[in-house]
Design a protein around this motif. Structure first.
Motif, PDB file in Angstrom:
ATOM      1  N   GLU A 211      73.944  20.984  26.727  1.00 44.27           N
ATOM      2  CA  GLU A 211      75.026  21.276  25.778  1.00 44.27           C
ATOM      3  C   GLU A 211      76.323  21.582  26.523  1.00 44.27           C
ATOM      4  O   GLU A 211      76.306  22.313  27.518  1.00 44.27           O
ATOM      5  CB  GLU A 211      74.659  22.487  24.913  1.00 44.27           C
ATOM      6  CG  GLU A 211      73.440  22.311  24.022  1.00 44.27           C
ATOM      7  CD  GLU A 211      73.746  21.542  22.748  1.00 44.27           C
ATOM      8  OE1 GLU A 211      74.913  21.163  22.542  1.00 44.27           O
ATOM      9  OE2 GLU A 211      72.793  21.315  21.974  1.00 44.27           O
ATOM     10  N   ARG A 220      72.692  28.282  20.180  1.00 47.03           N
ATOM     11  CA  ARG A 220      72.819  26.997  20.892  1.00 47.03           C
ATOM     12  C   ARG A 220      72.582  27.238  22.375  1.00 47.03           C
ATOM     13  O   ARG A 220      73.386  27.853  23.063  1.00 47.03           O
ATOM     14  CB  ARG A 220      74.197  26.362  20.665  1.00 47.03           C
ATOM     15  CG  ARG A 220      74.325  25.025  21.374  1.00 47.03           C
ATOM     16  CD  ARG A 220      75.580  24.233  21.058  1.00 47.03           C
ATOM     17  NE  ARG A 220      75.529  23.641  19.751  1.00 47.03           N
ATOM     18  CZ  ARG A 220      76.242  24.056  18.707  1.00 47.03           C
ATOM     19  NH1 ARG A 220      77.087  25.029  18.841  1.00 47.03           N
ATOM     20  NH2 ARG A 220      76.128  23.458  17.538  1.00 47.03           N
ATOM     21  N   THR A 221      71.445  26.763  22.846  1.00 45.42           N
ATOM     22  CA  THR A 221      71.077  26.943  24.250  1.00 45.42           C
ATOM     23  C   THR A 221      70.720  25.574  24.824  1.00 45.42           C
ATOM     24  O   THR A 221      70.628  24.590  24.090  1.00 45.42           O
ATOM     25  CB  THR A 221      69.853  27.877  24.359  1.00 45.42           C
ATOM     26  OG1 THR A 221      68.862  27.412  23.447  1.00 45.42           O
ATOM     27  CG2 THR A 221      70.214  29.303  24.025  1.00 45.42           C
ATOM     28  N   PHE A 224      65.304  24.919  24.299  1.00 47.21           N
ATOM     29  CA  PHE A 224      64.905  25.547  23.035  1.00 47.21           C
ATOM     30  C   PHE A 224      63.603  24.919  22.556  1.00 47.21           C
ATOM     31  O   PHE A 224      63.094  23.986  23.196  1.00 47.21           O
ATOM     32  CB  PHE A 224      66.017  25.399  21.984  1.00 47.21           C
ATOM     33  CG  PHE A 224      66.450  23.973  21.749  1.00 47.21           C
ATOM     34  CD1 PHE A 224      67.384  23.373  22.555  1.00 47.21           C
ATOM     35  CD2 PHE A 224      65.907  23.226  20.703  1.00 47.21           C
ATOM     36  CE1 PHE A 224      67.781  22.048  22.350  1.00 47.21           C
ATOM     37  CE2 PHE A 224      66.297  21.913  20.484  1.00 47.21           C
ATOM     38  CZ  PHE A 224      67.235  21.331  21.310  1.00 47.21           C
ATOM     39  N   GLU A 228      58.363  19.970  14.817  1.00 45.79           N
ATOM     40  CA  GLU A 228      58.749  18.701  14.173  1.00 45.79           C
ATOM     41  C   GLU A 228      57.547  18.008  13.536  1.00 45.79           C
ATOM     42  O   GLU A 228      56.416  18.119  14.039  1.00 45.79           O
ATOM     43  CB  GLU A 228      59.352  17.740  15.199  1.00 45.79           C
ATOM     44  CG  GLU A 228      60.647  18.233  15.801  1.00 45.79           C
ATOM     45  CD  GLU A 228      61.448  17.114  16.475  1.00 45.79           C
ATOM     46  OE1 GLU A 228      62.492  16.731  15.936  1.00 45.79           O
ATOM     47  OE2 GLU A 228      61.025  16.650  17.541  1.00 45.79           O
ATOM     48  N   TYR A 275      69.753   7.342  14.832  1.00 50.74           N
ATOM     49  CA  TYR A 275      68.535   6.754  14.277  1.00 50.74           C
ATOM     50  C   TYR A 275      68.406   6.950  12.769  1.00 50.74           C
ATOM     51  O   TYR A 275      67.454   6.507  12.168  1.00 50.74           O
ATOM     52  CB  TYR A 275      67.305   7.369  14.963  1.00 50.74           C
ATOM     53  CG  TYR A 275      67.355   8.884  15.041  1.00 50.74           C
ATOM     54  CD1 TYR A 275      67.193   9.674  13.902  1.00 50.74           C
ATOM     55  CD2 TYR A 275      67.573   9.527  16.251  1.00 50.74           C
ATOM     56  CE1 TYR A 275      67.259  11.059  13.964  1.00 50.74           C
ATOM     57  CE2 TYR A 275      67.636  10.923  16.325  1.00 50.74           C
ATOM     58  CZ  TYR A 275      67.480  11.680  15.184  1.00 50.74           C
ATOM     59  OH  TYR A 275      67.550  13.047  15.250  1.00 50.74           O
ATOM     60  N   LEU A 293      70.610  24.873  10.655  1.00 51.67           N
ATOM     61  CA  LEU A 293      69.345  25.538  10.966  1.00 51.67           C
ATOM     62  C   LEU A 293      68.250  24.492  11.166  1.00 51.67           C
ATOM     63  O   LEU A 293      67.551  24.493  12.167  1.00 51.67           O
ATOM     64  CB  LEU A 293      68.992  26.495   9.818  1.00 51.67           C
ATOM     65  CG  LEU A 293      67.673  27.242   9.888  1.00 51.67           C
ATOM     66  CD1 LEU A 293      67.654  28.210  11.071  1.00 51.67           C
ATOM     67  CD2 LEU A 293      67.433  28.021   8.590  1.00 51.67           C
ATOM     68  N   TYR A 294      68.120  23.569  10.196  1.00 53.81           N
ATOM     69  CA  TYR A 294      67.092  22.532  10.260  1.00 53.81           C
ATOM     70  C   TYR A 294      67.693  21.169   9.946  1.00 53.81           C
ATOM     71  O   TYR A 294      68.771  21.073   9.361  1.00 53.81           O
ATOM     72  CB  TYR A 294      65.987  22.788   9.219  1.00 53.81           C
ATOM     73  CG  TYR A 294      65.284  24.117   9.357  1.00 53.81           C
ATOM     74  CD1 TYR A 294      65.021  24.661  10.608  1.00 53.81           C
ATOM     75  CD2 TYR A 294      64.871  24.822   8.228  1.00 53.81           C
ATOM     76  CE1 TYR A 294      64.367  25.877  10.720  1.00 53.81           C
ATOM     77  CE2 TYR A 294      64.217  26.042   8.345  1.00 53.81           C
ATOM     78  CZ  TYR A 294      63.975  26.572   9.598  1.00 53.81           C
ATOM     79  OH  TYR A 294      63.338  27.769   9.710  1.00 53.81           O
ATOM     80  N   THR A 334      62.645  18.552  10.703  1.00 53.32           N
ATOM     81  CA  THR A 334      62.688  19.248  12.003  1.00 53.32           C
ATOM     82  C   THR A 334      63.130  20.684  11.816  1.00 53.32           C
ATOM     83  O   THR A 334      64.117  20.934  11.118  1.00 53.32           O
ATOM     84  CB  THR A 334      63.733  18.589  12.923  1.00 53.32           C
ATOM     85  OG1 THR A 334      63.453  17.220  13.015  1.00 53.32           O
ATOM     86  CG2 THR A 334      63.697  19.177  14.310  1.00 53.32           C
ATOM     87  N   GLY A 336      64.216  24.080  14.044  1.00 49.77           N
ATOM     88  CA  GLY A 336      64.494  24.718  15.331  1.00 49.77           C
ATOM     89  C   GLY A 336      63.832  26.079  15.324  1.00 49.77           C
ATOM     90  O   GLY A 336      64.079  26.898  14.432  1.00 49.77           O
ATOM     91  N   ARG A 339      66.327  29.086  16.333  1.00 46.06           N
ATOM     92  CA  ARG A 339      67.272  29.366  15.234  1.00 46.06           C
ATOM     93  C   ARG A 339      66.554  30.025  14.064  1.00 46.06           C
ATOM     94  O   ARG A 339      67.132  30.841  13.345  1.00 46.06           O
ATOM     95  CB  ARG A 339      67.967  28.072  14.799  1.00 46.06           C
ATOM     96  CG  ARG A 339      68.984  27.624  15.827  1.00 46.06           C
ATOM     97  CD  ARG A 339      69.802  26.438  15.380  1.00 46.06           C
ATOM     98  NE  ARG A 339      70.566  25.935  16.513  1.00 46.06           N
ATOM     99  CZ  ARG A 339      71.402  24.912  16.471  1.00 46.06           C
ATOM    100  NH1 ARG A 339      71.576  24.261  15.332  1.00 46.06           N
ATOM    101  NH2 ARG A 339      72.051  24.517  17.560  1.00 46.06           N
TER     102      ARG A 339
HETATM  103  N1  GAP Z   1      64.072  15.030  16.340  1.00 47.42           N
HETATM  104  C1  GAP Z   1      65.227  15.334  15.573  1.00 47.42           C
HETATM  105  C2  GAP Z   1      66.117  16.294  16.206  1.00 47.42           C
HETATM  106  O1  GAP Z   1      65.914  16.687  17.344  1.00 47.42           O
HETATM  107  P1  GAP Z   1      68.332  17.626  15.814  1.00 47.42           P
HETATM  108  O2  GAP Z   1      69.105  17.870  14.561  1.00 47.42           O
HETATM  109  O3  GAP Z   1      69.064  17.068  16.968  1.00 47.42           O
HETATM  110  O4  GAP Z   1      67.125  16.709  15.399  1.00 47.42           O
HETATM  111  C3  GAP Z   1      66.696  19.604  15.434  1.00 47.42           C
HETATM  112  O5  GAP Z   1      67.650  18.988  16.258  1.00 47.42           O
HETATM  113  C4  GAP Z   1      66.884  21.093  15.373  1.00 47.42           C
HETATM  114  O6  GAP Z   1      66.843  21.621  16.688  1.00 47.42           O
HETATM  115  C5  GAP Z   1      68.218  21.566  14.826  1.00 47.42           C
HETATM  116  O7  GAP Z   1      68.230  21.557  13.419  1.00 47.42           O
HETATM  117  C6  GAP Z   1      68.282  22.975  15.414  1.00 47.42           C
HETATM  118  O8  GAP Z   1      67.502  23.861  14.661  1.00 47.42           O
HETATM  119  C7  GAP Z   1      67.597  22.806  16.759  1.00 47.42           C
HETATM  120  N2  GAP Z   1      68.567  22.660  17.875  1.00 47.42           N
HETATM  121  C8  GAP Z   1      69.268  21.571  18.201  1.00 47.42           C
HETATM  122  N3  GAP Z   1      70.020  21.787  19.291  1.00 47.42           N
HETATM  123  C9  GAP Z   1      69.778  23.073  19.670  1.00 47.42           C
HETATM  124  C10 GAP Z   1      70.254  23.893  20.718  1.00 47.42           C
HETATM  125  N4  GAP Z   1      71.096  23.446  21.640  1.00 47.42           N
HETATM  126  N5  GAP Z   1      69.797  25.159  20.802  1.00 47.42           N
HETATM  127  C11 GAP Z   1      68.904  25.634  19.900  1.00 47.42           C
HETATM  128  N6  GAP Z   1      68.419  24.892  18.883  1.00 47.42           N
HETATM  129  C12 GAP Z   1      68.840  23.630  18.767  1.00 47.42           C
END
Ligand code: GAP
Length: 464
Positions: A211, A220-221, A224, A228, A275, A293-294, A334, A336, A339
Motif C-alpha cells: 500500500e 489499511r496495512t 492483513f 473469502e 475482474y 469493510l467488505y 470477501t 477483511g 477490518r
Molecule cells: N479477492 C477480492 C479482494 O481481495 P478487495 O476489495 O481488494 O477484494 C477485500 O479486498 C477486503 O480486504 C476489503 O474489503 C478489506 O476488508 C480488506 N482489505 C483490503 N486491503 C486491505 C488493507 N490494505 N489492509 C487491511 N484490509 C484490507
C-alpha cells in the motif's frame, strides 16, 4: 488514562475515539505496535493475548457459519506463494495498481486519489486518466507544498525471489488475495469433494499489498487477513446468487452486531476491480470516516477462463444432471478480518459514569469476547480463597475461555475485565467457603447476584 503518549510516534489516527481505542488495544493486549522494542515498523501491528482470541473467535464464527453449517461450501488452505503465472493469468501483474505521485523534494509518496479527495474532489467513478487531467488542472501540490511528479500506476504486489539466486526467473509474489488459491484448485475440489454447482470454496488467510498510504491503525496495512468465498454458479443464475450473497453479508453483520453502522454501496465501473462485472461494497462508519469493510464481486468466468488459457488445462464443469459442459461463473463475497475486528471494537467501545464511577468497557457480543468469564479470589493472600477460586476456574475452563486475576482489589479487576469485554466476573469470598456460593457480576449492567458455584456453568451457558 487514554494518554496519547502511550502510543508510538508513527501512530496517526484521525479522531479522538480512535486514539482511545488504539490506546486501549495496547494497554489491554489486543494490538501492539509491531517490532516495538526496535522503535516499531510503520503500520505493522501484532495481536496480543486478547487480540488473538478476538480474531480467532471471528474466524471460527465465520468458518462455522459459512463452511460447517452449510452443505454447499468446502474449505481449502492454499500456499501463500504461488506460481507467478497465477498472477499473470489473474491480471494482477498487469492491472493491480494504485495511482501514485511523489513529492519532488521529500520523495514522500501519495495515492493520487487520496490527495484529490483531501482537496475536495469526488473521485468516485473517476478513471486514472481523468485523475491525471484533474491534478494538472488544479496544479495540485504535495501536502508539504512541493511540486509533484507525473502520476503513474504502481503495482501493489510484493515481489521476492524463490531460492538463492535473485534473477528475473526466480521472481515470485506474495499473494495479494486468497482468491486465486481457490480458482487454481477448482478442479481438485470438484474431483474430490463431490460437490455440484452451485457450490463454493472458502478460505481464510494472509494477503499482502504494498500500500502507498497505509494507516488508520489496523484499517489499511500491508499485511492483513481475508476471509473469502468463491461461489461457482451457472452463468444464467449469477444475478440471483449475487443478491443472495449480499443478503448473507448483511446477516453476518447482524450476527456480529455491527449492521447498524454499515452502508451498502454499488460501485461504478471505473472504480471496480479489473475482474468485476458488478461490485457492492459494505462500508462501515469508522470514527475516521465511512470506509470499505467488505466487498462483493461478480467475477464472471474471468479467473477460470484465464487459468484455463494460461495453464492449458480444461476447467470446464460437466453438469451431472443435464450433461451440459460449461465454465462456471463466480460470485465472490470477501470479508477483511482485521477490518472486522476494528469495526467490532469501534461499535463495542463505551464510556460511562463520572469521577470514581467512570468506566470504559467493551460491549462485545459474548460469542466474540476473548474471555467469557473471569474468576477472582477476594484476597490473594488467603490460600483457602485462592484454592476454592482455582477449583472453580479449572472447572469453568472445561466449557469456556476463562481469565484469572488476583492482582489489586476487586474493583480494579472489574475495571480491567470490562476493558477487554469479559461478560461475567466471578468472585470467591469468605461466604463461598461456608455455603458454596459465589458472586457473579454482569459486565453491562454491573449487577451482582449470588449463586451456588456448581450452577455457574449452566447460568453462563444460558446467558451467552
Ligand atoms: N479477492 C477480492 C479482494 O481481495 P478487495 O476489495 O481488494 O477484494 C477485500 O479486498 C477486503 O480486504 C476489503 O474489503 C478489506 O476488508 C480488506 N482489505 C483490503 N486491503 C486491505 C488493507 N490494505 N489492509 C487491511 N484490509 C484490507
Amino acid at each position: 488514562m487514554d494518554k496519547k503518549s502511550d502510543l508510538p510516534d508513527f501512530v496517526k489516527t484521525t479522531s479522538d475515539t480512535m486514539d482511545k481505542i488504539v490506546s486501549l488495544c495496547k494497554r489491554r493486549g489486543f494490538v501492539f505496535p509491531g517490532s516495538e522494542i526496535y522503535g516499531g515498523l510503520a503500520n505493522s501491528w501484532d495481536y496480543g493475548p486478547a487480540g488473538v482470541e478476538l480474531k480467532n473467535n471471528i474466524k471460527q464464527l465465520w468458518w462455522k457459519r459459512f463452511v460447517h453449517m452449510r452443505d454447499d461450501i468446502v474449505g481449502v488452505d492454499a500456499a501463500l506463494i504461488m506460481n507467478p503465472k497465477v498472477w499473470q493469468a489473474s491480471g494482477h501483474v498487469a492491472t493491480f495498481n494504485d495511482p501514485l505521485v511523489e513529492d519532488k523534494k521529500t520523495h514522500e509518496r501519495f495515492r493520487l486519489d487520496h490527495l484529490l479527495e483531501q482537496n475536495g474532489v469526488n473521485v468516485f467513478g473517476m478513471a486514472f486518466q481523468q485523475m491525471v487531467v484533474k491534478v494538472k488542472e488544479m496544479n495540485l501540490k504535495s501536502p508539504k507544498g512541493n511540486e509533484l511528479t507525473e502520476p503513474k500506476q504502481f503495482n501493489m504486489m510484493f515481489k521476492t525471489n524463490l531460492g538463492p539466486v535473485e534473477s528475473e526467473d526466480s521472481v515470485v509474489y506474495l499473494r495479494p488475495e486468497t482468491a486465486q488459491g481457490m480458482f487454481v484448485n477448482f478442479k481438485n475440489v470438484v474431483d474430490t469433494a463431490r460437490k455440484t454447482i452451485p457450490f463454493g470454496v472458502a478460505q481464510i488467510g494472509h494477503a499482502f499489498r504494498n500500500e502507498i498510504t497505509p494507516g488508520n491503525f489496523i484499517f489499511r496495512t500491508r499485511e492483513f487477513e481475508l476471509m473469502e468465498i468463491e461461489f461457482f454458479v451457472h452463468p444464467s443464475e449469477a444475478d440471483k446468487w449475487f443478491e443472495y450473497w449480499l443478503e448473507q453479508q448483511k446477516e453476518w453483520l447482524k450476527e456480529i452486531g455491527i449492521f447498524d453502522e454499515a452502508v451498502f454501496v454499488e460501485i461504478p465501473e471505473a472504480d471496480r476491480a479489473h475482474y468485476s462485472k458488478r461490485s457492492v461494497d459494505t462500508e462501515y462508519k469508522f470514527p475516521f470516516g465511512q470506509k470499505e469493510l467488505y466487498g462483493l464481486a461478480y467475477r464472471t468466468d474471468h479467473d477460470l477462463a484465464s487459468h484455463q488459457k494460461m495453464s492449458g488445462q480444461s476447467l470446464d464443469y460437466m453438469d451431472p444432471h443435464t450433461n451440459e459442459k460449461f465454465l462456471p461463473h463466480c460470485i465472490e463475497p470477501t470479508w477483511g478480518l482485521n477490518r472486522t475486528l476494528l469495526a467490532v471494537l469501534c461499535s463495542s467501545y463505551r464510556e460511562e459514569g463520572e469521577g470514581a464511577d467512570r468506566r470504559v468497557y467493551l460491549k462485545l457480543p459474548a460469542k466474540l469476547a476473548p474471555f467469557k468469564v473471569a474468576v477472582f479470589p477476594l484476597l490473594k493472600n488467603k490460600p483457602e480463597l485462592v484454592g476454592k477460586a482455582k477449583e472453580i476456574y479449572q472447572s469453568l475452563k472445561e466449557h469456556f475461555t476463562v481469565a484469572w486475576d488476583d492482582r489489586g482489589n476487586v474493583g480494579k479487576r472489574y475495571y480491567s475485565q470490562d476493558e477487554i469485554g469479559t461478560p461475567f466476573c466471578v468472585t470467591v469470598d469468605f461466604q463461598s467457603l461456608e455455603d458454596g456460593t459465589v458472586t457473579i457480576r454482569d459486565r453491562d449492567s454491573k449487577e451482582q447476584i449470588r449463586m451456588k458455584a456448581y450452577e455457574l456453568s449452566n447460568y453462563i451457558q444460558q446467558r451467552l
